[in-house]
Design a protein around this motif. Structure first.
Motif, PDB file in Angstrom:
ATOM      1  N   LYS A   1      -9.113 -22.659  82.570  1.00 55.96           N
ATOM      2  CA  LYS A   1      -7.969 -22.527  83.551  1.00 55.96           C
ATOM      3  C   LYS A   1      -7.674 -23.846  84.399  1.00 55.96           C
ATOM      4  CE  LYS A   1      -7.643 -18.133  82.838  1.00 55.96           C
ATOM      5  NZ  LYS A   1      -6.231 -17.577  82.366  1.00 55.96           N
ATOM      6  N   THR A   2      -8.268 -24.923  84.059  1.00 61.78           N
ATOM      7  CA  THR A   2      -8.187 -25.999  85.000  1.00 61.78           C
ATOM      8  C   THR A   2      -7.002 -26.958  84.618  1.00 61.78           C
ATOM      9  OG1 THR A   2      -9.479 -27.422  83.227  1.00 61.78           O
ATOM     10  CG2 THR A   2     -10.882 -26.291  84.762  1.00 61.78           C
ATOM     11  N   GLU A   3      -6.518 -26.683  83.617  1.00 60.26           N
ATOM     12  CA  GLU A   3      -5.165 -27.348  83.362  1.00 60.26           C
ATOM     13  C   GLU A   3      -4.154 -27.065  84.349  1.00 60.26           C
ATOM     14  OE1 GLU A   3      -2.706 -29.708  81.344  1.00 60.26           O
ATOM     15  OE2 GLU A   3      -4.677 -29.457  80.825  1.00 60.26           O
ATOM     16  N   GLU A   4      -3.584 -28.456  84.952  1.00 59.82           N
ATOM     17  CA  GLU A   4      -2.539 -28.095  86.024  1.00 59.82           C
ATOM     18  C   GLU A   4      -1.120 -28.032  85.529  1.00 59.82           C
ATOM     19  OE1 GLU A   4      -2.698 -27.800  89.269  1.00 59.82           O
ATOM     20  OE2 GLU A   4      -4.839 -27.450  88.834  1.00 59.82           O
ATOM     21  N   PRO A   5      -0.245 -27.376  86.146  1.00 63.49           N
ATOM     22  CA  PRO A   5       1.160 -27.632  85.355  1.00 63.49           C
ATOM     23  C   PRO A   5       1.882 -28.840  85.427  1.00 63.49           C
ATOM     24  CG  PRO A   5       1.057 -26.532  87.538  1.00 63.49           C
ATOM     25  CD  PRO A   5      -0.396 -26.828  87.010  1.00 63.49           C
ATOM     26  N   ARG A   6       2.561 -29.157  84.457  1.00 67.00           N
ATOM     27  CA  ARG A   6       3.302 -30.478  84.541  1.00 67.00           C
ATOM     28  C   ARG A   6       4.563 -30.235  84.959  1.00 67.00           C
ATOM     29  NH1 ARG A   6       1.536 -33.107  78.782  1.00 67.00           N
ATOM     30  NH2 ARG A   6      -0.824 -32.570  79.047  1.00 67.00           N
ATOM     31  N   HIS A   7       4.997 -30.862  86.083  1.00 71.29           N
ATOM     32  CA  HIS A   7       6.334 -30.714  86.418  1.00 71.29           C
ATOM     33  C   HIS A   7       7.278 -32.064  85.847  1.00 71.29           C
ATOM     34  CE1 HIS A   7       5.501 -27.518  89.368  1.00 71.29           C
ATOM     35  NE2 HIS A   7       4.320 -28.163  89.556  1.00 71.29           N
ATOM     36  N   THR A   8       7.984 -31.737  84.758  1.00 70.69           N
ATOM     37  CA  THR A   8       8.419 -32.899  83.934  1.00 70.69           C
ATOM     38  C   THR A   8       9.914 -33.096  84.254  1.00 70.69           C
ATOM     39  OG1 THR A   8       8.883 -31.499  82.142  1.00 70.69           O
ATOM     40  CG2 THR A   8       6.657 -32.436  82.301  1.00 70.69           C
ATOM     41  N   GLY A   9      10.297 -34.351  83.837  1.00 69.14           N
ATOM     42  CA  GLY A   9      11.617 -34.505  83.551  1.00 69.14           C
ATOM     43  C   GLY A   9      11.912 -35.090  82.212  1.00 69.14           C
ATOM     44  N   GLY A  10      10.996 -35.051  81.310  1.00 67.61           N
ATOM     45  CA  GLY A  10      10.951 -35.462  79.825  1.00 67.61           C
ATOM     46  C   GLY A  10       9.838 -34.880  79.183  1.00 67.61           C
TER      47      GLY A  10
ATOM     48  N   GLU B   1      -2.224 -27.948  68.410  1.00 67.89           N
ATOM     49  CA  GLU B   1      -3.560 -28.654  69.038  1.00 67.89           C
ATOM     50  C   GLU B   1      -3.012 -29.787  69.799  1.00 67.89           C
ATOM     51  OE1 GLU B   1      -5.120 -29.639  65.119  1.00 67.89           O
ATOM     52  OE2 GLU B   1      -5.698 -27.708  64.471  1.00 67.89           O
ATOM     53  N   GLN B   2      -1.913 -30.178  69.993  1.00 70.75           N
ATOM     54  CA  GLN B   2      -1.300 -31.286  70.871  1.00 70.75           C
ATOM     55  C   GLN B   2      -0.004 -30.666  71.500  1.00 70.75           C
ATOM     56  OE1 GLN B   2      -0.880 -34.843  68.997  1.00 70.75           O
ATOM     57  NE2 GLN B   2       0.306 -34.060  67.339  1.00 70.75           N
ATOM     58  N   GLY B   3       0.323 -31.425  72.509  1.00 71.54           N
ATOM     59  CA  GLY B   3       1.841 -31.421  73.171  1.00 71.54           C
ATOM     60  C   GLY B   3       2.118 -30.293  74.081  1.00 71.54           C
ATOM     61  N   ILE B   4       3.184 -29.770  74.325  1.00 69.34           N
ATOM     62  CA  ILE B   4       3.479 -28.921  75.355  1.00 69.34           C
ATOM     63  C   ILE B   4       3.565 -27.653  74.682  1.00 69.34           C
ATOM     64  CG2 ILE B   4       5.521 -28.015  76.535  1.00 69.34           C
ATOM     65  CD1 ILE B   4       3.889 -30.090  78.199  1.00 69.34           C
ATOM     66  N   ASP B   5       3.222 -26.393  75.308  1.00 69.94           N
ATOM     67  CA  ASP B   5       3.245 -24.888  74.914  1.00 69.94           C
ATOM     68  C   ASP B   5       4.776 -24.748  75.078  1.00 69.94           C
ATOM     69  OD1 ASP B   5       3.411 -22.299  74.805  1.00 69.94           O
ATOM     70  OD2 ASP B   5       1.441 -22.125  75.759  1.00 69.94           O
ATOM     71  N   PRO B   6       5.400 -24.511  73.925  1.00 72.57           N
ATOM     72  CA  PRO B   6       7.056 -24.110  74.182  1.00 72.57           C
ATOM     73  C   PRO B   6       7.342 -22.558  74.740  1.00 72.57           C
ATOM     74  CG  PRO B   6       6.320 -23.828  71.876  1.00 72.57           C
ATOM     75  CD  PRO B   6       4.911 -24.310  72.630  1.00 72.57           C
ATOM     76  N   HIS B   7       6.437 -22.149  74.826  1.00 76.57           N
ATOM     77  CA  HIS B   7       6.726 -20.360  75.205  1.00 76.57           C
ATOM     78  C   HIS B   7       7.099 -20.383  76.640  1.00 76.57           C
ATOM     79  CE1 HIS B   7       4.088 -20.257  71.698  1.00 76.57           C
ATOM     80  NE2 HIS B   7       4.969 -19.546  71.150  1.00 76.57           N
ATOM     81  N   LEU B   8       7.868 -21.311  77.287  1.00 76.44           N
ATOM     82  CA  LEU B   8       8.257 -21.571  78.649  1.00 76.44           C
ATOM     83  C   LEU B   8       9.071 -20.563  79.231  1.00 76.44           C
ATOM     84  CD1 LEU B   8      11.006 -22.925  79.045  1.00 76.44           C
ATOM     85  CD2 LEU B   8      10.092 -24.890  77.872  1.00 76.44           C
ATOM     86  N   TRP B   9       9.771 -19.906  78.388  1.00 71.55           N
ATOM     87  CA  TRP B   9      10.743 -18.771  79.227  1.00 71.55           C
ATOM     88  C   TRP B   9       9.690 -17.684  79.795  1.00 71.55           C
ATOM     89  CZ3 TRP B   9       9.809 -19.291  73.786  1.00 71.55           C
ATOM     90  CH2 TRP B   9       9.155 -18.414  73.311  1.00 71.55           C
ATOM     91  N   LEU B  10       8.490 -17.368  79.351  1.00 64.65           N
ATOM     92  CA  LEU B  10       7.686 -16.295  79.721  1.00 64.65           C
ATOM     93  C   LEU B  10       7.212 -16.552  81.011  1.00 64.65           C
ATOM     94  CD1 LEU B  10       6.053 -15.349  76.451  1.00 64.65           C
ATOM     95  CD2 LEU B  10       7.775 -14.310  77.330  1.00 64.65           C
ATOM     96  N   HIS B  11       8.041 -17.047  81.988  1.00 64.69           N
ATOM     97  CA  HIS B  11       7.650 -17.334  83.251  1.00 64.69           C
ATOM     98  C   HIS B  11       8.902 -17.331  84.327  1.00 64.69           C
ATOM     99  CE1 HIS B  11       6.529 -19.930  86.820  1.00 64.69           C
ATOM    100  NE2 HIS B  11       5.488 -19.970  86.301  1.00 64.69           N
ATOM    101  N   THR B  12       9.024 -16.391  85.182  1.00 61.23           N
ATOM    102  CA  THR B  12      10.399 -16.178  85.978  1.00 61.23           C
ATOM    103  C   THR B  12      10.587 -17.605  86.533  1.00 61.23           C
ATOM    104  OG1 THR B  12       9.097 -15.271  87.820  1.00 61.23           O
ATOM    105  CG2 THR B  12       9.659 -14.079  86.098  1.00 61.23           C
TER     106      THR B  12
ATOM    107  N   ASP C   1       0.592 -15.377  81.348  1.00 58.17           N
ATOM    108  CA  ASP C   1      -1.085 -15.106  82.091  1.00 58.17           C
ATOM    109  C   ASP C   1      -1.057 -15.981  83.544  1.00 58.17           C
ATOM    110  OD1 ASP C   1      -1.621 -13.754  79.813  1.00 58.17           O
ATOM    111  OD2 ASP C   1      -2.807 -15.354  79.012  1.00 58.17           O
ATOM    112  N   ARG C   2      -0.391 -17.294  83.519  1.00 58.13           N
ATOM    113  CA  ARG C   2      -0.647 -17.959  84.572  1.00 58.13           C
ATOM    114  C   ARG C   2       0.113 -17.668  85.692  1.00 58.13           C
ATOM    115  NH1 ARG C   2      -3.637 -22.909  83.810  1.00 58.13           N
ATOM    116  NH2 ARG C   2      -3.948 -23.372  81.590  1.00 58.13           N
ATOM    117  N   GLU C   3       1.377 -17.227  85.428  1.00 55.59           N
ATOM    118  CA  GLU C   3       2.340 -16.673  86.799  1.00 55.59           C
ATOM    119  C   GLU C   3       1.609 -15.233  87.386  1.00 55.59           C
ATOM    120  OE1 GLU C   3       6.830 -16.324  87.795  1.00 55.59           O
ATOM    121  OE2 GLU C   3       6.327 -15.900  85.645  1.00 55.59           O
ATOM    122  N   PHE C   4       0.981 -14.407  86.495  1.00 55.46           N
ATOM    123  CA  PHE C   4       0.579 -13.438  87.036  1.00 55.46           C
ATOM    124  C   PHE C   4      -1.005 -13.102  86.980  1.00 55.46           C
ATOM    125  CE2 PHE C   4       5.065 -12.478  85.239  1.00 55.46           C
ATOM    126  CZ  PHE C   4       5.346 -12.301  86.388  1.00 55.46           C
ATOM    127  N   SER C   5      -1.655 -14.267  86.966  1.00 62.39           N
ATOM    128  CA  SER C   5      -3.063 -14.425  87.181  1.00 62.39           C
ATOM    129  C   SER C   5      -3.755 -13.295  86.153  1.00 62.39           C
ATOM    130  CB  SER C   5      -3.445 -14.269  88.631  1.00 62.39           C
ATOM    131  OG  SER C   5      -2.704 -15.059  89.438  1.00 62.39           O
TER     132      SER C   5
END
Length: 329
Positions: free
Chosen positions: A129-138, A154-165, A231-235
Motif C-alpha cells: 500500500k506504499t506506492e504513491e499515485p503518479r500524476h503524469t503527463g506522459g 511486472e513493470q510499467g503502468i497498470d492500465p486499468h485506469l478507468w476503474l477510478h471515478t 481498491d485504492r479509490e474505495f480503500s
C-alpha cells in the motif's frame, strides 16, 4: 391557391420539421471509436445530443488475446477520433493504427495529465500500500512500448485506469476537448455534457463509498490484478491475485501459495472474471472457506451507452459487497 403550390408548401413544411428533429449536429458528428465499453460509455456521455461512438471490444473478449476482424479495420480507417488506454493494454492496435488510422486523432489515455496512475503491484499481490499515485503527463518510465504483447504485469503502468471515478472525470474532459477541436460548431454541447458528467461521476463516488463502507476491512482475492484503481479509490482490502499475468497460466506452486494466503488472511471471496475460464479459481478455493463470485472490469452484458460506466461501477460495488457480506445479490 393552386393545388401544386399548396403541395409544394406542405412538402417544404414537412422537410423543415424533419431537419429540425434530425438536427445538423448529427450529420457533422465526428466518427469516434473506443477500444472497450467503459471508454465508449464516457465518449457517449460527451457526445450526447450529437452522435454516438463505436467500440472495438464488446466486453466478452479480452485485449490479451483480441484479433481485429475486417469490420474493425473498416471502423478504424473511417474514424476521426480513436480512444484507447495505450500500447501496454491494447498491444494488438500498434500496427493497425499505423496502417489504418493515419488520419485519426488517437487519444491515448495513459499519457493524459492529471490522472492517478499506479505501477503494477508486486507479483500480483495487493499487500503493498506504499506506492504513491503518479500524476503524469506522459508515459511512465520502465514501460516497454516496442513489444507487441499485451500489458506486462511486472513493470510499467497498470492500465486499468478507468476503474477510478476521478480518472473517469479526467478522461471525459479529454474526450470533450478532442471532440471540440474536431467539431467546433458543437463544442458547447460537448463541454456542457462533460461538466454535467463530472457532477454525476462525483456523486457516483459518494454512492459507492457508502455502499462499500461496511465491507471495507474484509479481504478478498481476484483472478488477476485488474482492481488496483478500484481498491485504492474505495480503500478496499484486496489480498492478492491468482495469476501474475493473464498471458501466463499459474503453475501448481503458485496455486498452492495463493490457497495458503487465502487461508492465512481469512479472505471471504475469490473473484473470477467472465473473460477468463473460472476453473483456476475453483481449484484455488477448494478446501478453503472462500466463496466464488464474478467481477467484470469491462461490463460485458451491460447496455452500451452513456449509462454503461455508471452501471459497471455500481455492479462492481454490489458484487463485492454482496459476496463479502455472505449474501446473494
Amino acid at each position: 391557391m393552386p393545388v401544386f403550390r399548396r403541395f409544394q408548401m406542405s412538402f417544404l413544411s414537412v422537410l423543415a420539421i424533419f431537419l429540425a428533429v434530425a438536427g445538423p449536429a448529427s450529420a457533422s458528428a465526428p466518427k469516434v471509436v473506443a477500444t472497450i465499453p467503459p471508454l465508449q460509455s464516457l465518449a457517449a456521455i460527451a457526445m450526447e445530443g450529437v452522435g454516438f461512438p463505436d467500440v472495438l471490444l464488446s466486453g466478452g473478449e479480452t485485449p490479451h488475446s483480441f484479433a481485429l476482424r475486417p469490420s474493425h479495420s473498416r471502423m478504424l480507417s473511417s474514424a476521426d477520433i480513436i480512444i484507447r488506454i495505450g500500447d501496454g493494454f491494447e498491444g494488438f492496435l500498434k500496427k493497425p493504427l499505423r496502417s489504418l488510422a493515419r488520419r485519426a486523432t488517437v487519444l491515448q489515455l495513459d499519457s493524459l495529465a492529471g490522472l492517478e496512475l499506479y505501477a503494477y503491484r508486486r507479483t500480483g499481490g495487493h499487500d503493498d500500500k506504499t506506492e504513491e499515485p503518479r500524476h503524469t503527463g506522459g508515459h511512465a518510465s520502465g514501460h516497454d512500448h516496442d513489444h507487441d504483447h499485451d500489458h506486462d504485469h511486472e513493470q510499467g503502468i497498470d492500465p486499468h485506469l478507468w476503474l477510478h471515478t476521478g480518472n473517469a472525470i479526467v478522461v471525459l474532459r479529454a474526450i470533450s476537448a478532442a471532440l471540440s477541436k474536431a467539431d467546433p460548431e458543437n463544442a458547447p454541447i460537448y463541454q456542457g455534457n462533460a461538466a454535467r458528467g463530472a457532477i454525476r461521476l462525483r456523486a457516483l463516488k459518494l454512492e459507492i463509498d457508502r455502499m462499500l463502507s461496511p465491507v471495507r476491512e474484509r479481504p478478498y482475492f481476484v483472478f488477476h490484478d485488474a482492481w488496483q484503481y478500484f481498491d485504492r479509490e474505495f480503500s478496499l482490502r484486496g489480498g492478492g491475485s491468482i495469476a501474475i499475468s493473464p498471458e501466463r497460466k499459474p503453475g501448481a506452486r503458485r496455486l498452492a501459495e495463493v490457497r495458503d494466503s487465502i487461508r492465512a488472511t481469512g479472505a471471504r471471496c475469490v473473484f473470477a472474471e467472465p473473460q477468463f475460464p473460472p476453473a483456476l479459481v475453483k481449484t484455488v478455493i477448494r478446501g478453503t472457506a472462500a466463496r466464488l463470485a464474478v467481477l467484470d472490469p469491462l461490463g460485458a452484458g451491460l447496455a452500451k451507452g452513456s449509462g454503461q460506466y455508471f452501471q459497471l461501477m455500481r455492479s462492481l460495488a454490489k458484487d463485492i459487497s454482496s459476496c463479502l457480506k455472505g449474501t446473494d445479490r
